[in-house]
Design a protein around this motif. Structure first.
Motif, PDB file in Angstrom:
ATOM      1  N   MET A   9     -23.322  31.418  22.674  1.00 54.69           N
ATOM      2  CA  MET A   9     -22.184  30.735  22.071  1.00 54.69           C
ATOM      3  C   MET A   9     -21.929  29.440  22.821  1.00 54.69           C
ATOM      4  SD  MET A   9     -18.750  30.088  22.843  1.00 54.69           S
ATOM      5  CE  MET A   9     -17.467  29.384  21.819  1.00 54.69           C
ATOM      6  N   GLN A  10     -21.697  28.349  22.089  1.00 60.71           N
ATOM      7  CA  GLN A  10     -21.307  27.120  22.757  1.00 60.71           C
ATOM      8  C   GLN A  10     -20.129  26.471  22.027  1.00 60.71           C
ATOM      9  OE1 GLN A  10     -24.849  24.594  22.843  1.00 60.71           O
ATOM     10  NE2 GLN A  10     -24.006  23.332  21.210  1.00 60.71           N
ATOM     11  N   ALA A  11     -19.264  25.860  22.808  1.00 58.33           N
ATOM     12  CA  ALA A  11     -18.119  25.124  22.278  1.00 58.33           C
ATOM     13  C   ALA A  11     -18.215  23.693  22.773  1.00 58.33           C
ATOM     14  CB  ALA A  11     -16.808  25.758  22.754  1.00 58.33           C
ATOM     15  N   THR A  12     -18.091  22.747  21.858  1.00 58.54           N
ATOM     16  CA  THR A  12     -18.158  21.336  22.232  1.00 58.54           C
ATOM     17  C   THR A  12     -16.868  20.633  21.800  1.00 58.54           C
ATOM     18  OG1 THR A  12     -19.050  20.347  20.212  1.00 58.54           O
ATOM     19  CG2 THR A  12     -20.610  21.486  21.669  1.00 58.54           C
ATOM     20  N   ARG A  13     -16.759  19.366  22.194  1.00 57.75           N
ATOM     21  CA  ARG A  13     -15.538  18.620  21.879  1.00 57.75           C
ATOM     22  C   ARG A  13     -15.506  18.122  20.433  1.00 57.75           C
ATOM     23  NH1 ARG A  13     -12.590  17.685  26.342  1.00 57.75           N
ATOM     24  NH2 ARG A  13     -14.468  17.458  27.621  1.00 57.75           N
ATOM     25  N   GLY A  14     -16.484  18.516  19.636  1.00 57.77           N
ATOM     26  CA  GLY A  14     -16.398  18.284  18.211  1.00 57.77           C
ATOM     27  C   GLY A  14     -17.266  17.164  17.671  1.00 57.77           C
ATOM     28  N   VAL A  15     -16.980  16.790  16.426  1.00 55.95           N
ATOM     29  CA  VAL A  15     -17.744  15.772  15.712  1.00 55.95           C
ATOM     30  C   VAL A  15     -16.866  14.531  15.562  1.00 55.95           C
ATOM     31  CG1 VAL A  15     -18.996  15.211  13.601  1.00 55.95           C
ATOM     32  CG2 VAL A  15     -18.961  17.573  14.448  1.00 55.95           C
ATOM     33  N   ALA A  16     -17.321  13.414  16.123  1.00 56.84           N
ATOM     34  CA  ALA A  16     -16.535  12.177  16.083  1.00 56.84           C
ATOM     35  C   ALA A  16     -17.466  11.002  16.345  1.00 56.84           C
ATOM     36  CB  ALA A  16     -15.429  12.218  17.134  1.00 56.84           C
ATOM     37  N   PRO A  17     -17.075   9.789  15.915  1.00 55.21           N
ATOM     38  CA  PRO A  17     -17.889   8.607  16.231  1.00 55.21           C
ATOM     39  C   PRO A  17     -18.124   8.502  17.731  1.00 55.21           C
ATOM     40  CG  PRO A  17     -16.213   8.051  14.625  1.00 55.21           C
ATOM     41  CD  PRO A  17     -15.913   9.457  15.088  1.00 55.21           C
ATOM     42  N   ARG A  18     -19.325   8.115  18.098  1.00 59.52           N
ATOM     43  CA  ARG A  18     -19.726   8.079  19.505  1.00 59.52           C
ATOM     44  C   ARG A  18     -18.787   7.184  20.313  1.00 59.52           C
ATOM     45  NH1 ARG A  18     -24.417   9.043  22.648  1.00 59.52           N
ATOM     46  NH2 ARG A  18     -24.449   7.713  24.500  1.00 59.52           N
ATOM     47  N   ASN A  19     -18.166   7.801  21.315  1.00 61.31           N
ATOM     48  CA  ASN A  19     -17.249   7.113  22.211  1.00 61.31           C
ATOM     49  C   ASN A  19     -17.068   7.995  23.433  1.00 61.31           C
ATOM     50  OD1 ASN A  19     -14.945   6.025  23.541  1.00 61.31           O
ATOM     51  ND2 ASN A  19     -14.196   5.162  21.608  1.00 61.31           N
ATOM     52  N   HIS A  20     -17.130   7.421  24.613  1.00 62.08           N
ATOM     53  CA  HIS A  20     -16.982   8.233  25.806  1.00 62.08           C
ATOM     54  C   HIS A  20     -15.608   8.895  25.895  1.00 62.08           C
ATOM     55  CE1 HIS A  20     -20.727   6.415  26.979  1.00 62.08           C
ATOM     56  NE2 HIS A  20     -20.723   7.035  28.155  1.00 62.08           N
ATOM     57  N   LEU A  21     -14.575   8.261  25.378  1.00 65.80           N
ATOM     58  CA  LEU A  21     -13.232   8.828  25.443  1.00 65.80           C
ATOM     59  C   LEU A  21     -13.115  10.059  24.546  1.00 65.80           C
ATOM     60  CD1 LEU A  21     -11.130   5.524  25.347  1.00 65.80           C
ATOM     61  CD2 LEU A  21     -11.809   6.876  27.351  1.00 65.80           C
ATOM     62  N   PHE A  22     -12.230  10.980  24.934  1.00 65.64           N
ATOM     63  CA  PHE A  22     -12.036  12.201  24.159  1.00 65.64           C
ATOM     64  C   PHE A  22     -11.567  11.854  22.750  1.00 65.64           C
ATOM     65  CE2 PHE A  22     -10.719  15.010  28.045  1.00 65.64           C
ATOM     66  CZ  PHE A  22     -11.974  14.829  28.584  1.00 65.64           C
ATOM     67  N   PRO A  23     -12.177  12.451  21.726  1.00 62.79           N
ATOM     68  CA  PRO A  23     -11.714  12.225  20.352  1.00 62.79           C
ATOM     69  C   PRO A  23     -10.573  13.176  20.001  1.00 62.79           C
ATOM     70  CG  PRO A  23     -13.624  13.645  20.321  1.00 62.79           C
ATOM     71  CD  PRO A  23     -13.392  13.283  21.772  1.00 62.79           C
ATOM     72  N   LYS A  24      -9.846  12.842  18.937  1.00 64.24           N
ATOM     73  CA  LYS A  24      -8.844  13.749  18.393  1.00 64.24           C
ATOM     74  C   LYS A  24      -9.471  14.448  17.192  1.00 64.24           C
ATOM     75  CE  LYS A  24      -4.834  11.112  19.976  1.00 64.24           C
ATOM     76  NZ  LYS A  24      -3.573  10.397  19.583  1.00 64.24           N
ATOM     77  N   CYS A  25     -10.131  15.571  17.460  1.00 61.16           N
ATOM     78  CA  CYS A  25     -10.804  16.324  16.399  1.00 61.16           C
ATOM     79  C   CYS A  25     -10.958  17.766  16.854  1.00 61.16           C
ATOM     80  CB  CYS A  25     -12.174  15.712  16.082  1.00 61.16           C
ATOM     81  SG  CYS A  25     -13.359  15.811  17.433  1.00 61.16           S
ATOM     82  N   PRO A  26     -11.161  18.698  15.922  1.00 59.66           N
ATOM     83  CA  PRO A  26     -11.346  20.098  16.315  1.00 59.66           C
ATOM     84  C   PRO A  26     -12.636  20.286  17.116  1.00 59.66           C
ATOM     85  CG  PRO A  26     -10.935  19.880  13.949  1.00 59.66           C
ATOM     86  CD  PRO A  26     -11.221  18.510  14.468  1.00 59.66           C
ATOM     87  N   ALA A  27     -12.615  21.263  17.996  1.00 57.71           N
ATOM     88  CA  ALA A  27     -13.836  21.631  18.717  1.00 57.71           C
ATOM     89  C   ALA A  27     -14.854  22.212  17.738  1.00 57.71           C
ATOM     90  CB  ALA A  27     -13.519  22.644  19.803  1.00 57.71           C
ATOM     91  N   SER A  28     -16.120  22.109  18.092  1.00 55.20           N
ATOM     92  CA  SER A  28     -17.188  22.764  17.337  1.00 55.20           C
ATOM     93  C   SER A  28     -17.591  24.044  18.047  1.00 55.20           C
ATOM     94  CB  SER A  28     -18.422  21.856  17.226  1.00 55.20           C
ATOM     95  OG  SER A  28     -18.224  20.831  16.284  1.00 55.20           O
ATOM     96  N   ILE A  29     -17.798  25.098  17.276  1.00 53.50           N
ATOM     97  CA  ILE A  29     -18.263  26.370  17.837  1.00 53.50           C
ATOM     98  C   ILE A  29     -19.537  26.781  17.110  1.00 53.50           C
ATOM     99  CG2 ILE A  29     -17.782  28.832  18.098  1.00 53.50           C
ATOM    100  CD1 ILE A  29     -14.850  28.138  18.420  1.00 53.50           C
TER     101      ILE A  29
END
Length: 277
Positions: A90-110
């Motif tokens: 199982m892996q959890a990531t910070r989600g799907v968003a335009p490439r940017n080093h800063l944290f995006p405001k989007c749901p995590a991906s599981i």
């Protein structure tokens, strides 16, 4: 059958489902766990999930599901696979968003996969394995089970090319752990392993072995040890979810102890097997 899951959908293992701007793919921005199922039952799932959430908190990742929700999902997928003995990744990531080093405001991906367990050949267990000692070139937060595994991969590949099963990582003159395992030595009947710190992963099988040693009244010491102490040990073994408890009989081409799996290692492995059946 093997199963795959991505963000609420069960998908075919070979389907191209990860978006190109998924942050796990682009940055390794995520954490993961591997849980083994024995005869349809997960081994130490709660401990694995606690570690997952510890890792997520350390990288400021909101998984988006409560621990009990994720546990239920994993159990349902494992049951749906029909596999008795399985490895659930199982892996959890910070989600799907335009490439940017800063944290995006989007749901995590599981994402989750359930596959048949990768069993080690019995002759490997009976004979033990060889390891090679290499410099620890990883970052300083190895307690996080991060997707960023390139240093571990390079070390494991170097070990493989030298005909070894594992790379044992050395930092500041002391053994840390393997590229994907925790390391133990046995001397005069005492089991010794590197203390938990930010430099090593708090292995779940490591914890299981500690509990078993305490039950069997085998002295268990968490204390740093050097490469020379490893080479002079009576026994050496490694642990991980997929390797379980595995004897090391040679390091850097030098025989460990008798050159065969020793009595303490065999005893711990036998009792580990009782725990998972």
């Amino acid at each position: 059958m093997a199963l795959a899951y991505f963000n609420g959908n069960i998908v075919d293992m070979d389907d191209p489902v990860i978006p190109i701007e998924e942050r796990g793919h682009q940055f390794g921005d995520g954490v993961y766990e591997v849980i083994r199922f024995y005869q349809g039952k997960p081994f130490m799932m709660r401990e694995h999930l606690e570690r997952l959430y510890t890792s997520a908190k350390a990288i400021r990742l909101e998984i988006g599901k409560q621990q009990n929700e994720l546990e239920t999902l994993m159990l349902e997928l494992a049951a749906k696979s029909g596999l008795e003995n399985a490895d659930l990744y199982m892996q959890a990531t910070r989600g799907v968003a335009p490439r940017n080093h800063l944290f995006p405001k989007c749901p995590a991906s599981i994402s989750i996969t359930v596959k048949p367990s990768r069993e080690l050949p019995q002759d490997v267990r009976k004979q033990g394995v060889q390891v090679v000692l290499l410099p620890d070139e990883r970052w300083q937060n190895c307690y996080i089970k991060s997707l960023n595994l390139l240093p571990n991969i390079l070390a494991k590949q170097e070990a493989f090319e030298q005909g070894c099963f594992e790379a044992v990582l050395v930092r500041d003159g002391f053994i840390m752990e393997g590229s994907s395992t925790n390391m133990f030595i046995v001397k005069d009947g005492k089991v010794q392993t590197t203390p938990l710190s930010n430099y090593i992963l708090a292995g779940i099988t490591r914890l299981a072995v500690k509990r078993i040693a305490e039950e069997l009244q085998v002295p268990f010491v968490e204390k740093p040890f050097t490469p020379e102490e490893l080479l002079q040990a009576d026994e050496v073994f490694l642990t991980s979810t997929t390797s379980e408890v595995l004897a090391v009989t040679s390091a850097d081409g030098r025989q460990i102890g008798s050159g065969c799996p020793g009595p303490v290692t065999r005893k711990l492995y036998e009792h580990f097997q009782l725990k998972v059946k």
